[in-house]
Design an enzyme around this catalytic site. Structure first.
Site, PDB file in Angstrom:
ATOM      1  N   GLY A  43       0.856  -1.119   0.103  1.00  0.00           N
ATOM      2  CA  GLY A  43       0.175  -0.093  -0.106  1.00  0.00           C
ATOM      3  C   GLY A  43       0.996   1.286  -0.003  1.00  0.00           C
ATOM      4  N   CYS A  88       2.084   2.285  12.007  1.00  0.00           N
ATOM      5  CA  CYS A  88       3.268   2.831  11.744  1.00  0.00           C
ATOM      6  C   CYS A  88       3.508   4.127  12.924  1.00  0.00           C
ATOM      7  CB  CYS A  88       2.883   3.971  10.353  1.00  0.00           C
ATOM      8  SG  CYS A  88       2.262   3.169   9.092  1.00  0.00           S
TER       9      CYS A  88
END
Lengths: 400, 401
Positions: free
Chosen positions: A82, A345
């Protein structure tokens, strides 16, 4: 405190990554052994790998609603996932840069790129990097429900940017975005539109043609496929400047040795979704309803973020006023419930979620919100037990 | 494998996954599936430990520190990150880049693209076809090409077609003296030769898993962190993984596979080097005796450098067949998987730029076959492949008559 060794772990962090379906793991194992050739090689082993790879590419495109074959075929470009797809979409659709200015935007443009205020870091940080290089970037605002404000788009589009990138569903709140409507506005204005559909594929219907977008990102590991592979769909006729250089693979759009095993894994995961899509969506939604009901019964002051908006069936963003999200996530980890405070993240970061900030939520909600997300194999018993442990943890933290 | 009849001698293109590597990866397909970015729960913890262990093993194998390893999707991405990342970050210091005409496309193409953006790119020649050291870069010529405005040189360790091993340590010394960073594409060398970044003195080094019996879709870039710390711009932005140099969810099974592949190669390195050298020499002996007019492309099989180290990768053989077209030859022996200098890939019809850079004619380049021997190549593979080539050449020459 709970002892995690005594309690079966429950995974409510499927938005970070999902476990492989057994048939996906088997498809990858078999492909790694059966198709050892390099798809670019001229000999039979190479050609055989090429046939399987192209078969996967075509099937993945079909299942995502792209036009495969014919004069107006859309492109399905394999990437490493992604993040790479999103970076390729922004830089590739904006076009080549010359001396700090890209070539594609017309002379009357006052803007180059629109992104929403709630994008994943792989769009948000890529847009920041482009801005540092001189691109003019605007953020489309969202409302308190968590949806991009369509009413704000016409003014932004009137500044004649080259590209808008608006996500299909938010990774923290699960709120579905009005992308088909945004695509119509962009189309009328002659502005390209890309959508990051990473969290939606495999959980809710996603159809490239029906959305009317020019490009779409999907990644396998969010729908029980492997990490390390994603796609960027690009509408027929839309130009994309390659970002990697170095070979002839994928018509130069994304060079690098293509990986049959990962493509077979992605295809198998998407096939599995296709086979049960309506049932899976209903099952995920029922689990969500069960979780929400159980939490609100015990914690009546809990706030469901994005409750007023249509949401993905597998994501619940919930805040318990007075309870700090970091403490709650750590307490839940000890109690054997895996969840997160935001995107993986940014996990461990003490910064407030930019998504919740953009929604204009009260400070108490922002500092208390956790993200719960479940998957195709999650059971009602796990949800019931997770809800029990969450309520216990919240009440314990409140007593401290 | 599905077709046991094929003799696979195309190990420079890709290698089949070693069952031991696959076995190391499988647990990360199922029970240990977490996102290595998730620091707050046990699933992510296990994934992160696996990545940390793998990073340590890979770093140790090449003489680096763990924090100097940046995981990527493969060598193409590693090369792009190194070249564009340094060139873009250091443009204010200078915009001159030095490389060699025989580099892989994944180095030459990013350089060409930088050239179109106004960078000044120098591509050096190599020793021509017919010389014992054919394909080798001249160290003095290289040193003379470095200028005040040179920011980066990129030279591969071992060539993917002719197997020539470049004098990287000497080139690195020249770079050091000139204050130029050196990137090395070691994709064909890691796992096949002793590779130590300290001994080589390189600042950046690319390699990947699928050339050494690991999975496709994963590679790494070594980035020196001390004396000097290399500064480069990320090419993919996002969650800030890999010290911000390469964002994206880490491919945990792939990384585990890369580490297992590197470790296995290291373990078996000296045995494999001598075994493959012997097999390769036997193949050349058979072909040169059985086919009239064959020529070896690249350095002589017994050529060595001043330290006595062979100038050629153990498993590499590249042969020109004169009047016989390489592609026709491949078609005439469908049970032997090799590649031809007639085309770099199934989608690129141009003859090998490496052979042309050696000064060979287009016709000569189109007459070559590349043999890449590997871990699973046996003595009988070599004998049968030699039989097949000799028969196929005879058949094609008979038809032409």
């Amino acid at each position: 405190m709970y002892n995690s060794r005594m309690l079966a772990p429950i995974n409510l962090d499927h938005n970070a990554t999902t476990p492989l379906l057994p048939e996906v793991a088997e498809a990858m194992r078999a492909a790694a052994l059966d198709y050892p050739g390099n798809p670019a090689s001229q000999h039979e082993l190479g050609r055989r790998a090429r046939r399987v790879l192209e078969d996967c590419r075509e099937r993945i495109g079909e299942l995502l609603g792209a036009q495969m074959g014919g004069m107006r075929a859309d492109r399905v470009i394999f990437t490493s996932g992604g993040t790479e797809s999103n970076n390729l979409a922004l830089r590739g659709l904006l076009g080549p840069w010359v001396g700090g200015h890209h070539v594609a935007t017309g002379p009357d443009a006052q803007l180059d790129l629109i992104v929403s205020a709630i994008e994943h870091p792989s769009i948000a940080a890529a847009a920041d990097a482009l801005a540092e290089q001189g691109a003019r970037v605007a953020r489309a605002p969202v409302d308190a429900k968590g949806q991009i404000q369509l009413a704000a788009l016409p003014d932004l589009l009137a500044r004649r940017p080259r590209l808008a990138s608006l996500m299909l569903a938010n990774n923290e709140t699960g709120v579905l975005q009005p992308i088909a409507e945004a695509a119509a506005l962009c189309g009328d204005a002659g502005v390209l539109i890309h959508t990051d559909a990473v969290q939606a594929v495999g959980k809710a219907p996603v159809n490239f043609a029906a959305l009317g977008v020019d490009a779409l990102t999907a990644t396998a590991h969010k729908f029980h496929g492997p990490v390390g592979i994603g796609v960027l769909l690009v509408r027929s006729g839309v130009e994309l400047a390659p970002q990697l250089a170095g070979g002839f693979q994928q018509a130069g759009a994304r060079p690098g040795t293509e990986t049959v095993a990962l493509a077979a894994g992605m295809r198998t995961a998407l096939d599995a979704w296709q086979q049960e899509s309506a049932a899976r969506t209903a099952r995920l939604a029922a689990l969500g309803q069960q979780l929400q009901t159980a939490l609100l019964a015990e914690l009546p002051d809990a706030i469901i973020v994005g409750a007023q908006a249509p949401r993905l069936p597998h994501t619940l963003c919930v805040a318990c006023p007075g309870v700090d999200r970091q403490q709650l996530v750590i307490s839940l980890d000890l109690a054997g419930v895996a969840c997160s405070t935001g995107s993986a993240c940014a996990s461990g970061s003490s910064e407030p979620s930019p998504v919740l900030v953009a929604m204009g939520l009260p400070e108490a909600v922002i500092s208390g919100a956790i993200r719960l997300s479940w998957g195709a194999a999650t059971t009602p018993a796990e949800i019931a037990e997770a809800a029990r442990r969450i309520c216990l943890s919240v009440n314990q933290l409140r007593r401290q | 494998m599905s077709d046991d009849l094929t003799i696979y001698l195309d190990n420079h293109a890709t290698t089949r996954v070693d069952p031991r590597v696959l076995a190391a990866m499988l647990p990360y397909f199922s029970e240990h599936f977490g996102n290595a970015g998730s620091v707050v729960h046990a699933y992510g913890e296990r994934a992160r430990e696996a990545v940390a262990d793998s990073r340590r093993a890979i770093a140790a194998a090449i003489g680096a520190s763990p924090e100097e390893i940046v995981f990527t999707s493969g060598a193409t991405e590693s090369n792009n990150l190194a070249i564009r990342g340094v060139a873009e970050r250091q443009r204010r210091r200078g915009d001159h880049l030095v490389s060699v005409a025989t580099e892989h496309r994944a180095v030459l193409d990013p350089l060409a693209r930088l050239g179109r953006r106004g960078y000044d790119v120098t591509l050096l020649d190599v020793a021509p076809h017919g010389r014992r050291e054919a394909g080798l870069v001249d160290v003095e010529q290289f040193a003379a090409a470095l200028r005040d405005d040179t920011v980066l040189a990129s030279v591969m360790l071992a060539n993917n077609e002719i197997g020539v091993v470049q004098p990287i340590a000497e080139l690195a010394a020249a770079c050091r003296a000139a204050g130029v960073l050196l990137h090395c594409d070691a994709t064909q060398a890691v796992g096949k030769l002793p590779v130590d970044v300290q001994e080589l003195g390189v600042d950046l080094m690319s390699f990947s898993a699928h050339k050494i019996y690991g999975p496709k879709g994963v590679g790494a870039l070594y980035v020196r962190r001390t004396r000097p710390a290399v500064r480069l711009d990320a090419q993919i932005s996002g969650g800030g993984q890999e010290h911000g140099l390469r964002s994206g969810t880490l491919n945990v099974p792939g990384i585990v596979g890369l580490a297992a592949a590197v470790s296995l190669c290291q373990l078996e390195l000296s045995d494999e080097m001598s075994r493959q050298t012997k097999l390769r020499n036997r193949l050349w002996q058979r072909l040169s005796a059985g086919v009239a007019g064959v020529e070896l492309c690249g350095p002589a099989l017994d050529a060595v450098d001043a330290a006595g180290t062979p100038l050629r990768l153990p498993g590499n053989l590249d042969v020109a067949f004169g009047d016989v077209d390489g592609e026709a030859l491949m078609l005439a022996m469908p049970d032997v998987a090799v590649s031809s200098g007639a085309a770099c890939s199934s989608t690129d019809p141009a003859p090998s730029h490496v052979l042309l850079a050696l000064g060979m004619t287009e016709d000569a380049a189109r007459s070559t076959l590349r043999f890449g021997l590997g871990r699973f190549t046996t003595e009988s593979d070599v004998e049968m492949a030699a039989d097949a080539v000799i028969a196929a050449v005879a058949k094609l020459r008979g038809l032409a008559r």
